[in-house]
Motif scaffolding. Structure first.
Motif, PDB file in Angstrom:
ATOM      1  N   ALA A  40     -19.493 -48.723-124.797  1.00 27.37           N
ATOM      2  CA  ALA A  40     -19.571 -47.376-124.771  1.00 27.37           C
ATOM      3  C   ALA A  40     -18.771 -46.267-125.356  1.00 27.37           C
ATOM      4  CB  ALA A  40     -19.431 -47.078-123.057  1.00 27.37           C
ATOM      5  N   ALA A 100     -23.521 -41.839-119.938  1.00 22.35           N
ATOM      6  CA  ALA A 100     -23.166 -43.034-120.975  1.00 22.35           C
ATOM      7  C   ALA A 100     -24.250 -44.101-121.173  1.00 22.35           C
ATOM      8  CB  ALA A 100     -21.979 -43.761-120.362  1.00 22.35           C
ATOM      9  N   ASP A 104     -19.480 -52.650-121.338  1.00 25.29           N
ATOM     10  CA  ASP A 104     -18.115 -52.247-121.040  1.00 25.29           C
ATOM     11  C   ASP A 104     -17.261 -52.737-121.906  1.00 25.29           C
ATOM     12  OD1 ASP A 104     -18.977 -51.354-118.507  1.00 25.29           O
ATOM     13  OD2 ASP A 104     -17.841 -52.659-117.335  1.00 25.29           O
ATOM     14  N   ASP A 140     -12.272 -38.877-115.461  1.00 29.92           N
ATOM     15  CA  ASP A 140     -13.484 -39.350-115.262  1.00 29.92           C
ATOM     16  C   ASP A 140     -14.666 -38.643-115.423  1.00 29.92           C
ATOM     17  OD1 ASP A 140     -13.188 -38.081-112.746  1.00 29.92           O
ATOM     18  OD2 ASP A 140     -13.384 -39.773-111.420  1.00 29.92           O
ATOM     19  N   VAL A 149     -16.292 -40.565-124.915  1.00 26.96           N
ATOM     20  CA  VAL A 149     -15.904 -41.447-123.972  1.00 26.96           C
ATOM     21  C   VAL A 149     -14.834 -42.270-124.507  1.00 26.96           C
ATOM     22  CG1 VAL A 149     -16.688 -43.770-123.092  1.00 26.96           C
ATOM     23  CG2 VAL A 149     -18.381 -42.237-123.203  1.00 26.96           C
ATOM     24  N   ARG A 156     -15.090 -47.738-120.897  1.00 26.69           N
ATOM     25  CA  ARG A 156     -16.031 -47.953-119.641  1.00 26.69           C
ATOM     26  C   ARG A 156     -15.478 -49.159-119.337  1.00 26.69           C
ATOM     27  NH1 ARG A 156     -22.504 -48.137-119.740  1.00 26.69           N
ATOM     28  NH2 ARG A 156     -22.023 -50.505-119.616  1.00 26.69           N
ATOM     29  N   ARG A 159     -17.108 -48.055-114.772  1.00 20.40           N
ATOM     30  CA  ARG A 159     -16.627 -46.745-114.687  1.00 20.40           C
ATOM     31  C   ARG A 159     -16.389 -45.972-115.889  1.00 20.40           C
ATOM     32  NH1 ARG A 159     -11.528 -45.086-110.653  1.00 20.40           N
ATOM     33  NH2 ARG A 159     -11.648 -42.925-111.492  1.00 20.40           N
ATOM     34  N   THR A 160     -16.633 -44.939-116.296  1.00 22.43           N
ATOM     35  CA  THR A 160     -16.450 -44.477-117.530  1.00 22.43           C
ATOM     36  C   THR A 160     -15.373 -43.419-117.386  1.00 22.43           C
ATOM     37  OG1 THR A 160     -18.924 -44.389-117.955  1.00 22.43           O
ATOM     38  CG2 THR A 160     -17.688 -42.956-119.490  1.00 22.43           C
TER      39      THR A 160
END
Length: 479
Positions: free
Chosen positions: A167, A181, A203, A258, A271, A274, A278-279
Motif C-alpha cells: 500500500a 488505500a 499489506d 491513522d 501511506v 498497511r 489497517r492503514t
C-alpha cells in the motif's frame, strides 16, 4: 519461527542486503552497485536487468557471509521508478525511468487543471517525480504492450511469480485513493491509464510467495517502499516525531497516525504502511539531491569522496559568504519546481574547497529545516526531535549544521542501514516470527545526538539568507 531473515533494500545507486538475526543483529551483508544513466534534459534511466541482478547478487553475498539459513525475505524498493514489462515472461519492455526523471513534465502540464483534484484524491502534487506521469509517458511514447508498474511489482514477479505491490508503494504512484488505500478509477482515467492491469495492493507484512533466486527456497513476507521502511526502523510509529534519511536525496517523513493530513505546506500526504488491513499515514518532504550533490562536488574534484566532507569543510570556520542552493535536479517540497536549477553565489578569489563544502552542508540542512517546519505546520505542533539515518549522517559537519539550523536535537541512528532493517522487521512480522510490530523492530538508541550550538537568532538569519537565494532562483525561472 525465530531464525534470521534476509532484508534487501533495492535503491537508486545500489542494492544493500542484510541477514538479520533477532539475537545477534546483522550477521551478513552484501552490496551490488547500480548505475543509472543521467541524460540531457533531466532524463534518468536504468537497465531493469541491472536492478534485478543487483538484488540477487547482494542477497547471495549477504547469505554467503552469514553462512546460515534464513526463514523469510523482506524487500524495500526505491518507490517511484517505473517500467513496462511482459507479465507472461517477466521480460522488461522498456528501461526503468528513475524517480528523478523529468521527461513526464508535459503530462503534468496537460493535467494542471486537475492538479488540486488529484492532490485531494491521492495526497500527491502533480509532478513527474511520482509514478503515474511516467507510466502515462511510457504508454504514449514507448509501448502499449504488457503492464506498466513501479519496479517493486516487477522484482516481486521475477522472484515469486506474484503480481502485487504494498500500500505504501502504491501510494507513491498518484493512482491510489488515499482515504481508501485502493486504486482510484478517477485518477487512472485522468492519466489515461484506465483499463491497465495493476498489481494487487497488499499489506506490508504478508506472505507473498516463495523464491529460489538466492539458492534455497525463501518465503517473501515483507514488502515496503524505502523511506517508509526507514521510518519504521527509526521507531517513528506515532504522530509527533519525524525522521530524515540522507541518501541520493534527503527524505523527511513525519507520522500522522491513522488519518491522512492534507495540509497547505507543500508536503505530500501518503501511506506509511498497511498492517493487518489497517492503514497508517505520514507526511513526506523531499530534497532531490543530497548524496548526489556531494557526488557532484566529488566529480568536480572538490572532494575525493563523501568521507572528505568533514576534513575539507573543517579547513574553514564558515562558508565565507558562499551560498549554495543544491537543487541540481530541481526543487522538491515545499516548492515543487522541478524545472529550477541550482545556484552557487557569493564566490570570490578567496573561495576555497572548504567554503564550497560548508555552503553545500548549509544548503542541504536549510532545505531539510524547511521540510521540518512545514511538517510542524501541517501537524499543528512542533517536532520534538529529528531522527536521521543514511550515509551522509557520518558527517559530523552536516549533522551539526542540521541541528543548528533546525534548533532541535538531531538523533543519528545507530543503524546505518535503516531501510533494510525496516524491511527485515516487516519480513519477521509477515512470517509470524514476531507477534507485534514493536517486537519486530530493532533497538532504537541513537549513536550520537547533536544539539544546536548557535542562537535561534543566528539560525533564523542563516535560514533567511537561504530563502532569499531560493526566491531569487524562482524569480529567474518563471513557472
Amino acid at each position: 519461527m525465530t531464525g534470521a531473515v534476509l532484508a534487501v533494500d533495492q535503491g537508486t545507486s545500489g542494492t544493500k542486503a542484510l541477514v538479520i538475526c533477532p539475537e545477534r543483529g546483522v550477521i551478513g551483508t552484501g552490496f551490488a552497485a547500480v548505475r543509472p544513466r543521467h541524460l540531457p534534459g533531466g532524463l534518468v534511466e536504468v537497465d531493469p536487468g541491472e536492478l534485478y541482478g543487483s538484488v540477487v547478487d547482494a542477497g547471495r553475498r549477504a547469505l554467503a557471509e552469514a553462512g546460515e539459513p534464513v526463514t523469510a525475505l523482506g524487500l524495500a524498493n526505491q518507490g517511484e521508478t517505473v517500467l513496462a514489462w511482459d507479465p507472461g515472461t517477466g521480460r522488461p519492455l522498456t528501461d526503468a525511468l528513475v524517480w528523478q526523471d523529468r521527461r513526464a513534465q508535459g503530462v503534468c502540464d496537460e493535467l494542471a487543471p486537475h492538479a488540486e483534484e488529484l492532490r485531494q484524491l491521492t495526497g500527491l502534487p502533480l509532478d513527474p517525480y511520482f509514478a503515474a506521469p511516467k507510466m502515462a509517458w511510457i504508454r504514449r511514447h514507448l509501448t502499449r504492450e504488457g503492464v506498466v508498474t513501479t519496479t517493486d511489482a516487477w522484482l516481486v514477479h521475477r522472484l515469486t511469480g506474484a503480481f502485487v505491490t504494498d500500500a505504501a508503494t502504491a501510494g507513491r504512484t498518484q493512482l491510489l485513493d488515499l482515504d481508501r488505500a485502493q486504486w482510484s478509477p478517477r485518477a487512472l482515467d485522468l492519466f489515461g491509464l484506465s483499463g491497465e492491469r495493476l498489481p494487487e495492493v497488499v499489506d506490508a507484512a504478508h506472505p507473498v510467495g516463495t523464491t529460489t533466486a538466492f539458492g534455497p527456497e525463501i518465503p517473501l513476507t515483507g514488502l515496503v517502499v524505502d523511506q517508509q521502511a526507514a521510518l519504521l526502523a527509526q521507531r517513528v510509529t506515532a504522530a509527533g516525531a519525524a525522521k530524515c534519511t540522507y541518501g541520493t536525496g534527503a527524505f523527511l517523513l513525519a507520522h500522522t497516525g491513522d488519518t491522512p493530513r492534507r495540509g497547505d505546506s507543500g508536503l505530500v500526504s501518503c501511506v506509511a504502511w498497511r498492517l493487518g488491513g489497517r492503514t497508517s499515514y505520514c507526511l513526506d518532504g523531499q530534497v532531490y539531491t543530497a548524496a548526489s550533490a556531494v557526488r557532484w562536488l566529488t566529480d568536480l574534484g572538490v572532494l575525493s569522496d563523501a568521507s572528505d566532507l568533514d576534513a575539507v569543510g573543517g579547513t574553514v570556520p564558515d562558508s565565507g559568504g558562499v551560498s549554495f542552493v543544491p537543487s541540481l535536479a530541481g526543487l522538491a517540497a515545499p516548492w515543487w519546481r522541478g524545472d529550477v536549477r541550482g545556484s552557487l553565489t557569493g564566490l570570490g578569489l578567496d573561495t576555497t574547497a572548504g567554503h564550497l563544502v560548508r555552503a553545500l552542508c548549509e544548503g542541504l540542512a536549510a532545505q531539510v529545516a524547511e521540510l521540518a517546519d512545514a511538517a510542524a505546520a501541517d501537524l499543528g505542533t512542533p517536532l520534538r526531535t529529528l531522527r536521521v539515518d543514511g550515509g551522509l549522517t557520518r558527517s559530523a559537519l552536516l549533522m551539526q549544521t542540521q541541528a543548528d539550523l533546525l534548533q532541535r536535537p538531531v538523533e543519528v541512528s545507530a543503524l546505518p542501514d535503516a531501510t533494510a532493517l525496516g524491511a527485515g522487521a516487516l519480513a519477521r512480522l509477515g512470517a509470524g516470527a514476531a507477534t507485534t510490530l514493536e517486537q519486530a523492530l530493532p533497538d532504537g538508541k541513537p549513536s550520537a545526538v547533536y544539539e544546536p550550538r548557535v542562537t535561534a537568532d543566528e539560525a533564523a538569519e542563516r535560514r533567511a539568507r537561504f530563502r532569499a537565494e531560493v526566491a531569487a532562483l524562482l524569480e529567474r525561472t518563471p513557472a
